[in-house]
Design a protein around this motif. Structure first.
Motif, PDB file in Angstrom:
ATOM      1  N   GLY A  30      40.187   0.695  -4.827  1.00 41.30           N
ATOM      2  CA  GLY A  30      39.611   1.353  -5.988  1.00 41.30           C
ATOM      3  C   GLY A  30      38.116   1.558  -5.825  1.00 41.30           C
ATOM      4  N   ARG A  31      37.455   1.949  -6.901  1.00 43.19           N
ATOM      5  CA  ARG A  31      36.012   2.191  -6.876  1.00 43.19           C
ATOM      6  C   ARG A  31      35.270   0.914  -7.249  1.00 43.19           C
ATOM      7  NH1 ARG A  31      32.933   6.563  -6.652  1.00 43.19           N
ATOM      8  NH2 ARG A  31      34.766   7.910  -6.891  1.00 43.19           N
ATOM      9  N   HIS A  32      34.392   0.475  -6.338  1.00 44.72           N
ATOM     10  CA  HIS A  32      33.652  -0.761  -6.556  1.00 44.72           C
ATOM     11  C   HIS A  32      32.249  -0.646  -5.968  1.00 44.72           C
ATOM     12  CE1 HIS A  32      37.420  -2.790  -7.609  1.00 44.72           C
ATOM     13  NE2 HIS A  32      37.945  -2.342  -6.483  1.00 44.72           N
ATOM     14  N   ASP A  33      31.412  -1.571  -6.394  1.00 38.33           N
ATOM     15  CA  ASP A  33      30.125  -1.797  -5.730  1.00 38.33           C
ATOM     16  C   ASP A  33      30.398  -2.745  -4.563  1.00 38.33           C
ATOM     17  OD1 ASP A  33      27.664  -2.940  -4.894  1.00 38.33           O
ATOM     18  OD2 ASP A  33      26.773  -2.645  -6.878  1.00 38.33           O
ATOM     19  N   PHE A  34      30.303  -2.211  -3.333  1.00 35.47           N
ATOM     20  CA  PHE A  34      30.645  -2.987  -2.146  1.00 35.47           C
ATOM     21  C   PHE A  34      29.408  -3.589  -1.466  1.00 35.47           C
ATOM     22  CE2 PHE A  34      34.596  -0.527  -2.449  1.00 35.47           C
ATOM     23  CZ  PHE A  34      35.537  -1.498  -2.142  1.00 35.47           C
ATOM     24  N   THR A  35      28.401  -3.942  -2.245  1.00 31.24           N
ATOM     25  CA  THR A  35      27.193  -4.546  -1.671  1.00 31.24           C
ATOM     26  C   THR A  35      27.540  -5.750  -0.792  1.00 31.24           C
ATOM     27  OG1 THR A  35      25.770  -3.819  -3.494  1.00 31.24           O
ATOM     28  CG2 THR A  35      25.022  -5.721  -2.220  1.00 31.24           C
ATOM     29  N   THR A  36      28.479  -6.577  -1.240  1.00 31.05           N
ATOM     30  CA  THR A  36      28.866  -7.765  -0.475  1.00 31.05           C
ATOM     31  C   THR A  36      29.373  -7.399   0.915  1.00 31.05           C
ATOM     32  OG1 THR A  36      29.411  -8.987  -2.492  1.00 31.05           O
ATOM     33  CG2 THR A  36      30.430  -9.767  -0.446  1.00 31.05           C
ATOM     34  N   PHE A  37      30.015  -6.248   1.031  1.00 34.95           N
ATOM     35  CA  PHE A  37      30.725  -5.897   2.261  1.00 34.95           C
ATOM     36  C   PHE A  37      30.009  -4.813   3.073  1.00 34.95           C
ATOM     37  CE2 PHE A  37      33.794  -7.679  -0.676  1.00 34.95           C
ATOM     38  CZ  PHE A  37      34.444  -8.612   0.122  1.00 34.95           C
ATOM     39  N   ARG A  38      28.703  -4.725   2.924  1.00 34.12           N
ATOM     40  CA  ARG A  38      27.968  -3.774   3.766  1.00 34.12           C
ATOM     41  C   ARG A  38      26.812  -4.479   4.460  1.00 34.12           C
ATOM     42  NH1 ARG A  38      24.038   0.603   0.826  1.00 34.12           N
ATOM     43  NH2 ARG A  38      22.886  -0.738  -0.597  1.00 34.12           N
ATOM     44  N   SER A  39      26.459  -3.946   5.622  1.00 38.01           N
ATOM     45  CA  SER A  39      25.378  -4.514   6.407  1.00 38.01           C
ATOM     46  C   SER A  39      24.054  -4.416   5.661  1.00 38.01           C
ATOM     47  CB  SER A  39      25.284  -3.763   7.742  1.00 38.01           C
ATOM     48  OG  SER A  39      24.064  -4.032   8.391  1.00 38.01           O
ATOM     49  N   ALA A  40      23.190  -5.386   5.907  1.00 37.41           N
ATOM     50  CA  ALA A  40      21.844  -5.331   5.334  1.00 37.41           C
ATOM     51  C   ALA A  40      21.079  -4.127   5.850  1.00 37.41           C
ATOM     52  CB  ALA A  40      21.089  -6.619   5.659  1.00 37.41           C
ATOM     53  N   MET A  41      21.512  -3.561   6.983  1.00 37.81           N
ATOM     54  CA  MET A  41      20.843  -2.389   7.568  1.00 37.81           C
ATOM     55  C   MET A  41      21.459  -1.074   7.102  1.00 37.81           C
ATOM     56  SD  MET A  41      20.243  -3.668  11.490  1.00 37.81           S
ATOM     57  CE  MET A  41      22.005  -3.912  11.781  1.00 37.81           C
ATOM     58  N   CYS A  42      22.446  -1.139   6.204  1.00 40.44           N
ATOM     59  CA  CYS A  42      23.111   0.073   5.738  1.00 40.44           C
ATOM     60  C   CYS A  42      22.110   0.997   5.053  1.00 40.44           C
ATOM     61  CB  CYS A  42      24.241  -0.286   4.775  1.00 40.44           C
ATOM     62  SG  CYS A  42      25.177   1.121   4.177  1.00 40.44           S
ATOM     63  N   GLN A  43      22.152   2.278   5.396  1.00 43.92           N
ATOM     64  CA  GLN A  43      21.218   3.256   4.855  1.00 43.92           C
ATOM     65  C   GLN A  43      21.828   4.138   3.770  1.00 43.92           C
ATOM     66  OE1 GLN A  43      19.769   5.371   8.305  1.00 43.92           O
ATOM     67  NE2 GLN A  43      18.600   3.621   9.058  1.00 43.92           N
ATOM     68  N   ALA A  44      23.040   3.839   3.340  1.00 45.25           N
ATOM     69  CA  ALA A  44      23.676   4.642   2.297  1.00 45.25           C
ATOM     70  C   ALA A  44      22.883   4.548   0.998  1.00 45.25           C
ATOM     71  CB  ALA A  44      25.107   4.174   2.068  1.00 45.25           C
ATOM     72  N   ASP A  45      22.845   5.647   0.252  1.00 45.29           N
ATOM     73  CA  ASP A  45      22.081   5.684  -0.993  1.00 45.29           C
ATOM     74  C   ASP A  45      22.658   4.746  -2.047  1.00 45.29           C
ATOM     75  OD1 ASP A  45      20.343   7.585   0.052  1.00 45.29           O
ATOM     76  OD2 ASP A  45      21.542   9.276  -0.682  1.00 45.29           O
ATOM     77  N   SER A  46      23.974   4.583  -2.041  1.00 45.62           N
ATOM     78  CA  SER A  46      24.630   3.748  -3.052  1.00 45.62           C
ATOM     79  C   SER A  46      25.690   2.878  -2.404  1.00 45.62           C
ATOM     80  CB  SER A  46      25.282   4.640  -4.128  1.00 45.62           C
ATOM     81  OG  SER A  46      26.110   3.875  -4.986  1.00 45.62           O
ATOM     82  N   PRO A  47      25.860   1.638  -2.886  1.00 50.69           N
ATOM     83  CA  PRO A  47      26.930   0.771  -2.375  1.00 50.69           C
ATOM     84  C   PRO A  47      28.269   1.037  -3.047  1.00 50.69           C
ATOM     85  CG  PRO A  47      25.655  -0.429  -3.974  1.00 50.69           C
ATOM     86  CD  PRO A  47      24.993   0.925  -3.852  1.00 50.69           C
ATOM     87  N   VAL A  48      28.316   1.954  -3.998  1.00 51.03           N
ATOM     88  CA  VAL A  48      29.545   2.229  -4.734  1.00 51.03           C
ATOM     89  C   VAL A  48      30.412   3.197  -3.922  1.00 51.03           C
ATOM     90  CG1 VAL A  48      30.553   3.164  -6.840  1.00 51.03           C
ATOM     91  CG2 VAL A  48      28.434   1.828  -6.948  1.00 51.03           C
ATOM     92  N   LYS A  49      31.620   2.757  -3.617  1.00 50.35           N
ATOM     93  CA  LYS A  49      32.554   3.559  -2.834  1.00 50.35           C
ATOM     94  C   LYS A  49      33.957   3.451  -3.427  1.00 50.35           C
ATOM     95  CE  LYS A  49      29.815   5.020   0.482  1.00 50.35           C
ATOM     96  NZ  LYS A  49      29.566   6.465   0.712  1.00 50.35           N
TER      97      LYS A  49
END
Length: 255
Positions: A150-169
């Protein structure tokens, strides 16, 4: 200039990843240098996914603009000749519209992660799977994975170096299947979404492995997601078992 789309497979082991990096071999560089042998000059190609070091692909898609109008089959064959001996192959090629973009036109990415549970070292699949010694609890992993769909804030599951504008996927699918494997069992994770954050798949699989091993409860996955902090994530899985298997477009470029 005519534009061409390529479906590309590669063994990620020898490469620093898809994207060019100074002083390190990349898949992008290998393909661009092969193109330069067909049409002298500088070439820049764009891909649907920037896979990391050690990550493989069976269905990467990239596009390039060329000066000459090539017959797609002959173009693919010529590129494969010049890609030797790199573990990279063009498995399909098509001429596409000038506004087609391998990355920005994509509406779906599909990944496969292969985990092998057995005691004996893997031989033929070395570097192509993540080997664990004990068979995990697959039902528990499925229960944990259900919290992530589903749609969530995946901040926990992304690299600290991630350059995506939003953690919501929006994560459309996580399915886990057991497959016979000599001397053990193969567990296949299939993940599907419009796009993924940097290290999202490996972070999810590494966390689910902890559930399968009994170190985490399935509901701990939901708590980690809700925490929205990288510190709550489980270990990141190695890249060996990860494959980009396909990319979806509004109109299939390869027919």
């Amino acid at each position: 200039m005519p534009r061409y789309a390529f479906r590309i497979e590669y063994h990620g082991g020898p490469f620093c990843g898809w994207q060019r990096q100074a002083g390190q071999p990349s898949v992008q560089q290998a393909v661009e240098e092969a193109l330069a042998r067909l049409e002298p000059g500088e070439h820049r190609i764009a891909a649907a996914g920037r896979t990391d070091a050690g990550v493989h692909a069976t269905g990467q898609v990239a596009h390039a603009d060329l000066a000459k109008a090539w017959e797609p089959f002959r173009l693919a064959q010529a590129l494969n000749w010049h890609l030797k001996p790199a573990p990279v192959a063009v498995t399909d090629c098509a001429r596409v519209a000038e506004d087609f973009h391998a990355r920005f036109s994509a509406v779906e990415r599909r990944y496969l992660f292969r985990m092998v549970a057995r005691r004996a070292p893997v031989t033929h699949d070395r570097g192509l799977v993540w080997q664990v010694p004990n068979l995990p609890d697959v039902d528990a992993m499925r229960e944990g994975a259900a919290h992530l769909i589903g749609r969530h804030d995946f901040t926990t599951f992304r690299s600290a170096m991630c350059q995506a504008d939003s953690p919501v996927k929006m994560l459309d699918e996580i399915s886990i299947a057991e497959v016979d494997y000599p001397g053990g069992c193969e567990i296949r994770f299939t993940l599907r979404a419009r796009s993924f954050l940097h290290n999202q798949v490996r972070s999810i699989v590494g966390t689910l492995e902890r559930v399968g091993a009994g170190s985490w409860r399935p509901e701990d996955v939901a708590a980690a997601l809700e925490a929205r902090t990288r510190a709550a994530c489980g270990p990141v899985s190695p890249p060996d078992g990860l494959y980009l298997t396909g990319v979806g477009y509004p109109e299939e470029p390869f027919g």
